[in-house]
Each structure stands twice: as C-alpha cells, then as structure tokens.
Scaffold this motif. Structure first.
Motif, PDB file in Angstrom:
ATOM      1  N   HIS A  36      32.550  44.031  41.917  1.00  0.00           N
ATOM      2  CA  HIS A  36      31.828  42.804  42.590  1.00  0.00           C
ATOM      3  C   HIS A  36      31.434  41.756  41.281  1.00  0.00           C
ATOM      4  CE1 HIS A  36      32.236  44.394  46.668  1.00  0.00           C
ATOM      5  NE2 HIS A  36      31.915  45.597  46.132  1.00  0.00           N
ATOM      6  N   CYS A  37      32.301  41.295  40.823  1.00  0.00           N
ATOM      7  CA  CYS A  37      32.044  40.439  39.699  1.00  0.00           C
ATOM      8  C   CYS A  37      32.533  39.094  40.203  1.00  0.00           C
ATOM      9  CB  CYS A  37      32.695  40.806  38.333  1.00  0.00           C
ATOM     10  SG  CYS A  37      34.420  41.182  38.482  1.00  0.00           S
ATOM     11  N   CYS A  38      31.940  37.857  39.291  1.00  0.00           N
ATOM     12  CA  CYS A  38      32.156  36.451  39.763  1.00  0.00           C
ATOM     13  C   CYS A  38      31.787  35.474  38.780  1.00  0.00           C
ATOM     14  CB  CYS A  38      31.973  35.941  41.073  1.00  0.00           C
ATOM     15  SG  CYS A  38      30.086  35.290  41.021  1.00  0.00           S
ATOM     16  N   ILE A  39      32.398  34.452  38.379  1.00  0.00           N
ATOM     17  CA  ILE A  39      31.793  33.275  37.661  1.00  0.00           C
ATOM     18  C   ILE A  39      31.320  32.143  38.540  1.00  0.00           C
ATOM     19  CG2 ILE A  39      32.517  31.407  35.937  1.00  0.00           C
ATOM     20  CD1 ILE A  39      32.320  34.336  34.566  1.00  0.00           C
ATOM     21  N   ASN A  40      30.224  31.892  38.748  1.00  0.00           N
ATOM     22  CA  ASN A  40      29.614  30.992  39.728  1.00  0.00           C
ATOM     23  C   ASN A  40      29.486  29.717  39.095  1.00  0.00           C
ATOM     24  OD1 ASN A  40      26.166  30.302  40.705  1.00  0.00           O
ATOM     25  ND2 ASN A  40      28.047  29.547  41.678  1.00  0.00           N
ATOM     26  N   VAL A  41      29.842  28.693  39.544  1.00  0.00           N
ATOM     27  CA  VAL A  41      29.830  27.122  39.111  1.00  0.00           C
ATOM     28  C   VAL A  41      29.378  26.347  40.141  1.00  0.00           C
ATOM     29  CG1 VAL A  41      31.042  25.452  38.100  1.00  0.00           C
ATOM     30  CG2 VAL A  41      32.105  27.670  37.483  1.00  0.00           C
ATOM     31  N   ALA A  42      28.486  25.484  39.995  1.00  0.00           N
ATOM     32  CA  ALA A  42      28.112  24.607  40.677  1.00  0.00           C
ATOM     33  C   ALA A  42      27.868  23.215  40.067  1.00  0.00           C
ATOM     34  CB  ALA A  42      26.519  24.871  41.150  1.00  0.00           C
ATOM     35  N   THR A  43      28.531  22.326  40.498  1.00  0.00           N
ATOM     36  CA  THR A  43      28.226  20.762  39.947  1.00  0.00           C
ATOM     37  C   THR A  43      27.532  20.246  41.058  1.00  0.00           C
ATOM     38  OG1 THR A  43      30.565  19.785  41.258  1.00  0.00           O
ATOM     39  CG2 THR A  43      30.661  21.019  38.772  1.00  0.00           C
ATOM     40  N   TYR A  44      26.824  19.014  40.670  1.00  0.00           N
ATOM     41  CA  TYR A  44      25.906  18.070  41.512  1.00  0.00           C
ATOM     42  C   TYR A  44      26.309  16.640  41.735  1.00  0.00           C
ATOM     43  CZ  TYR A  44      23.583  22.248  39.737  1.00  0.00           C
ATOM     44  OH  TYR A  44      23.248  23.452  39.505  1.00  0.00           O
ATOM     45  N   GLY A  45      25.734  16.032  42.940  1.00  0.00           N
ATOM     46  CA  GLY A  45      26.008  14.866  42.723  1.00  0.00           C
ATOM     47  C   GLY A  45      27.114  14.501  43.725  1.00  0.00           C
ATOM     48  N   PRO A  46      27.553  13.239  43.914  1.00  0.00           N
ATOM     49  CA  PRO A  46      28.887  13.001  44.832  1.00  0.00           C
ATOM     50  C   PRO A  46      30.056  13.784  44.481  1.00  0.00           C
ATOM     51  CG  PRO A  46      27.810  10.965  43.962  1.00  0.00           C
ATOM     52  CD  PRO A  46      27.336  12.252  43.258  1.00  0.00           C
ATOM     53  N   GLY A  47      30.606  14.331  45.518  1.00  0.00           N
ATOM     54  CA  GLY A  47      31.444  15.179  45.244  1.00  0.00           C
ATOM     55  C   GLY A  47      31.484  16.569  44.537  1.00  0.00           C
ATOM     56  N   ALA A  48      30.390  17.102  44.893  1.00  0.00           N
ATOM     57  CA  ALA A  48      29.878  18.328  44.307  1.00  0.00           C
ATOM     58  C   ALA A  48      30.529  19.265  44.742  1.00  0.00           C
ATOM     59  CB  ALA A  48      28.236  18.575  44.659  1.00  0.00           C
ATOM     60  N   ARG A  49      30.746  20.284  43.753  1.00  0.00           N
ATOM     61  CA  ARG A  49      31.528  21.533  44.171  1.00  0.00           C
ATOM     62  C   ARG A  49      30.720  22.875  43.921  1.00  0.00           C
ATOM     63  NH1 ARG A  49      34.326  17.670  44.989  1.00  0.00           N
ATOM     64  NH2 ARG A  49      36.590  17.457  44.484  1.00  0.00           N
ATOM     65  N   PHE A  50      31.232  24.044  44.571  1.00  0.00           N
ATOM     66  CA  PHE A  50      30.325  25.193  44.563  1.00  0.00           C
ATOM     67  C   PHE A  50      31.581  26.432  44.378  1.00  0.00           C
ATOM     68  CE2 PHE A  50      28.437  29.198  46.312  1.00  0.00           C
ATOM     69  CZ  PHE A  50      27.441  29.373  45.415  1.00  0.00           C
ATOM     70  N   THR A  51      31.417  27.242  43.345  1.00  0.00           N
ATOM     71  CA  THR A  51      32.475  28.259  43.261  1.00  0.00           C
ATOM     72  C   THR A  51      31.773  29.562  43.148  1.00  0.00           C
ATOM     73  OG1 THR A  51      32.941  28.613  40.817  1.00  0.00           O
ATOM     74  CG2 THR A  51      33.763  26.660  42.011  1.00  0.00           C
ATOM     75  N   MET A  52      32.129  30.502  44.070  1.00  0.00           N
ATOM     76  CA  MET A  52      31.559  31.822  43.780  1.00  0.00           C
ATOM     77  C   MET A  52      32.376  33.073  44.478  1.00  0.00           C
ATOM     78  SD  MET A  52      27.520  32.902  44.782  1.00  0.00           S
ATOM     79  CE  MET A  52      26.571  34.220  43.950  1.00  0.00           C
ATOM     80  N   THR A  53      33.496  33.197  44.062  1.00  0.00           N
ATOM     81  CA  THR A  53      34.621  34.191  44.390  1.00  0.00           C
ATOM     82  C   THR A  53      34.094  35.353  44.069  1.00  0.00           C
ATOM     83  OG1 THR A  53      36.375  32.339  44.487  1.00  0.00           O
ATOM     84  CG2 THR A  53      36.989  34.788  44.589  1.00  0.00           C
ATOM     85  N   ASP A  54      33.949  36.387  44.989  1.00  0.00           N
ATOM     86  CA  ASP A  54      33.870  37.838  44.552  1.00  0.00           C
ATOM     87  C   ASP A  54      35.166  38.487  44.346  1.00  0.00           C
ATOM     88  OD1 ASP A  54      33.428  40.503  45.136  1.00  0.00           O
ATOM     89  OD2 ASP A  54      31.494  40.020  45.851  1.00  0.00           O
ATOM     90  N   ARG A  55      35.185  38.932  42.863  1.00  0.00           N
ATOM     91  CA  ARG A  55      36.434  39.469  42.673  1.00  0.00           C
ATOM     92  C   ARG A  55      36.146  41.133  42.298  1.00  0.00           C
ATOM     93  NH1 ARG A  55      39.957  35.351  41.641  1.00  0.00           N
ATOM     94  NH2 ARG A  55      39.067  33.352  41.209  1.00  0.00           N
ATOM     95  N   GLY A  56      37.503  41.818  42.318  1.00  0.00           N
ATOM     96  CA  GLY A  56      37.376  43.195  42.096  1.00  0.00           C
ATOM     97  C   GLY A  56      37.452  43.695  40.657  1.00  0.00           C
ATOM     98  N   ARG A  57      37.306  44.990  40.413  1.00  0.00           N
ATOM     99  CA  ARG A  57      37.393  45.357  38.776  1.00  0.00           C
ATOM    100  C   ARG A  57      38.635  45.175  38.431  1.00  0.00           C
ATOM    101  NH1 ARG A  57      35.985  49.829  37.000  1.00  0.00           N
ATOM    102  NH2 ARG A  57      33.999  50.333  38.199  1.00  0.00           N
ATOM    103  N   ALA A  58      39.460  44.660  38.866  1.00  0.00           N
ATOM    104  CA  ALA A  58      40.735  44.508  38.391  1.00  0.00           C
ATOM    105  C   ALA A  58      40.994  43.232  37.489  1.00  0.00           C
ATOM    106  CB  ALA A  58      41.971  44.424  39.492  1.00  0.00           C
ATOM    107  N   ALA A  59      39.876  42.363  38.054  1.00  0.00           N
ATOM    108  CA  ALA A  59      39.634  41.128  37.435  1.00  0.00           C
ATOM    109  C   ALA A  59      38.839  40.863  36.301  1.00  0.00           C
ATOM    110  CB  ALA A  59      39.242  40.045  38.552  1.00  0.00           C
ATOM    111  N   LEU A  60      38.222  42.150  35.835  1.00  0.00           N
ATOM    112  CA  LEU A  60      37.068  42.140  34.997  1.00  0.00           C
ATOM    113  C   LEU A  60      37.584  42.806  33.666  1.00  0.00           C
ATOM    114  CD1 LEU A  60      33.913  41.809  34.225  1.00  0.00           C
ATOM    115  CD2 LEU A  60      33.598  44.324  35.211  1.00  0.00           C
ATOM    116  N   ARG A  61      37.217  42.139  32.650  1.00  0.00           N
ATOM    117  CA  ARG A  61      37.594  42.599  31.286  1.00  0.00           C
ATOM    118  C   ARG A  61      36.433  42.131  30.416  1.00  0.00           C
ATOM    119  NH1 ARG A  61      43.947  41.269  29.714  1.00  0.00           N
ATOM    120  NH2 ARG A  61      44.787  42.939  31.034  1.00  0.00           N
TER     121      ARG A  61
END
Length: 279
Positions: free
Chosen positions: A24-49
């Motif tokens: 259960h690993c992820c890269i969380n990114v949040a941008t702010y202001g107009p058009g703000a985005r939020f990423t927090m995809t929970d990925r499995g161990r196959a995605a981790l190095r």
C-alpha cells in the motif's frame, strides 16, 4: 507532495489490516488554486522499488542526484477533475539536519526533519504550475496506526529571518500530551526553543479545530486554504513569533474523526486502489 510506504490515510491499507506496508504505497500530489488537482493512488508492492537513493512507486519516483531531491511525477488526479499530473519537482536543501524526534515515549512514531530549509523548483505540465521558491523536506516513521495513539495534532513550519521554526503539538489517546518547538538555522543547526502560547484560530471549512503558536494578543489567520478534508486541514497561516511576522504551512489532524468507520468509504472515492504494475 508526499511519498508513502504504508499509506496511512488509505482506506485500503486500513481494510487490509495494515499487515503489508509495501503493498500500500503511493505518491500523493496536491496542487492549489484554480484547477487544483489531488492524486493519491494506492498501489501494490509490484509498483514499489527502492534503492539507497531512489524511491519508485509505479510511474513516479524520488531520486537524490548531486545533493538535490529530484521528484518525477506522472499520476492521474482523483475526482472531481480527473486528468494527468505530470512533471518534475527539484528540492535543494540548504543543509540536512541530524534531528530525529520521537513523538511517543516508546518511539513508535518519529518525526525526521531532513531539510527544514530548502529551495524548490516546480515544473508541472500545466499552465501556471511552474515556480521557484522556498520549501522543506521531512518524514514521519511509525510502527502503529496514527489513530491508535493520537486524538489530535497540529504541526507548523514558519520561515524566519534566521532560518525556520517548527512546532508540533499533540494530544495522545492515553490523556497525555506532546509539544515541541525547534528553531533551525541555515547551516542545519537545530535547537529547542521556548514557544509562544498555543492559540486557536478559525476552524477549517470542515470545522476541524485549528491552533498554532502566536505571541500574546495575536490571533493567527489563514492566508490560503490548501487542503480541506473532514479530518484534516492544510493551509498557509500568518502569525507572529517573538515579534516577527511570519507566514508558514500549518496542518491540523483530527484522529478522533479519522477513526470513524464511515469516513473510509468516503476516502475510497478519492484514493483509488491499483494493485498491479509492470515496469
């Protein structure tokens, strides 16, 4: 942005029994202001190095290169605006500290402020998402769930004329408390300092309680709402510390709310699970 191994705010990690952080690993990114985005995809161990100088989670990575932390982002944002968030963030520490601060007496939770004073360059592939400024790099480590030990905490990092000052104030589930104030200089030196009074200010949009340090007679004030959730608030805040007007990043985390089971299905709408990955 935050890199997680054992994504503490993932409902999928909670529902799994938290037995396998690497799954259960992820890269969380949040941008702010107009058009703000939020990423927090929970990925499995196959995605981790991992290596000594690189953390890779699926399509995104953090890599130390020539004394700089280079973060490569390639994520898909969560609703309500689903789109690609892609680009590079480069963080250059002015110094790396040796500070490691236990947040509980048994050391189950530790705060490690690697670079409280740093320069940052953001270059994301969207209009207006390119800028240079000051930033910081820290980390938290733990062997138990946050909500198992804490009811509430606030954290703040305020740039000052001499460097930066960080505050941690927490209420523990056993009825105890924790507070610390550390001043950092530009050479990586750190010292515990006396903190001005803990002062409440206006609650967040979700009515999360907020408080931070301020000189007597001063009420802190939100300058920018950065991230607002039923149990969490991140914002930039104006306050006065020892006569100096400062603006810093402030967080408030209500773990009593986070323990509520109904929150987890709500979070799943913002935190999708993607177990598989092929490099």
């Amino acid at each position: 942005m935050i890199g997680f191994i054992g994504s503490v705010f993932s409902p999928w990690y909670k529902w799994s029994g938290r037995r396998d952080p690497a799954n259960h690993c992820c890269i969380n990114v949040a941008t702010y202001g107009p058009g703000a985005r939020f990423t927090m995809t929970d990925r499995g161990r196959a995605a981790l190095r991992t290596t000594d100088d690189t953390l890779t989670v699926g399509p995104s990575s953090m890599h130390w290169q020539d004394g700089k932390l280079v973060i490569s982002i390639d994520e898909i944002s969560a609703p309500p605006i689903i789109s690609r968030v892609r680009g590079t963030i480069t963080l250059t520490p002015q110094a790396v500290t040796g500070v490691e601060l236990p947040l509980t007496t048994d050391g189950a939770h530790v705060w490690r402020p690697f670079a409280p004073i740093a320069d940052i360059a953001v270059d994301l592939e969207s209009d207006g998402w390119q800028w240079d400024g000051h930033g910081y790099f820290d980390a938290n480590f733990g062997t138990r769930a946050l909500e198992a030990d804490f009811d509430f905490w606030t954290w703040g990092r305020y740039p000052t004329a001499s460097g930066a000052t960080c505050f941690y104030d927490a209420t523990l589930r056993d009825g105890g408390g924790f507070e610390t104030a550390i001043a950092f200089d530009r050479d990586g030196g750190a010292a515990h300092v006396a903190a001005p009074p803990l002062t409440p200010f206006k609650r967040s949009l979700w009515q999360v309680k907020r408080e931070t340090r301020a000189d007597p007679g001063v009420t802190p004030k939100q300058r920018l709402n950065m991230l607002d959730a039923p149990f969490y608030s991140r914002s930039t805040v104006d306050t006065v510390l020892n006569g100096e007007s400062v603006t810093g990043v402030h967080e408030a985390l209500d773990l009593t709310r986070y323990r509520q089971p109904l929150l987890k299905p709500m979070l799943a709408c913002r935190v999708p699970r993607r177990a598989g990955w092929t490099f």
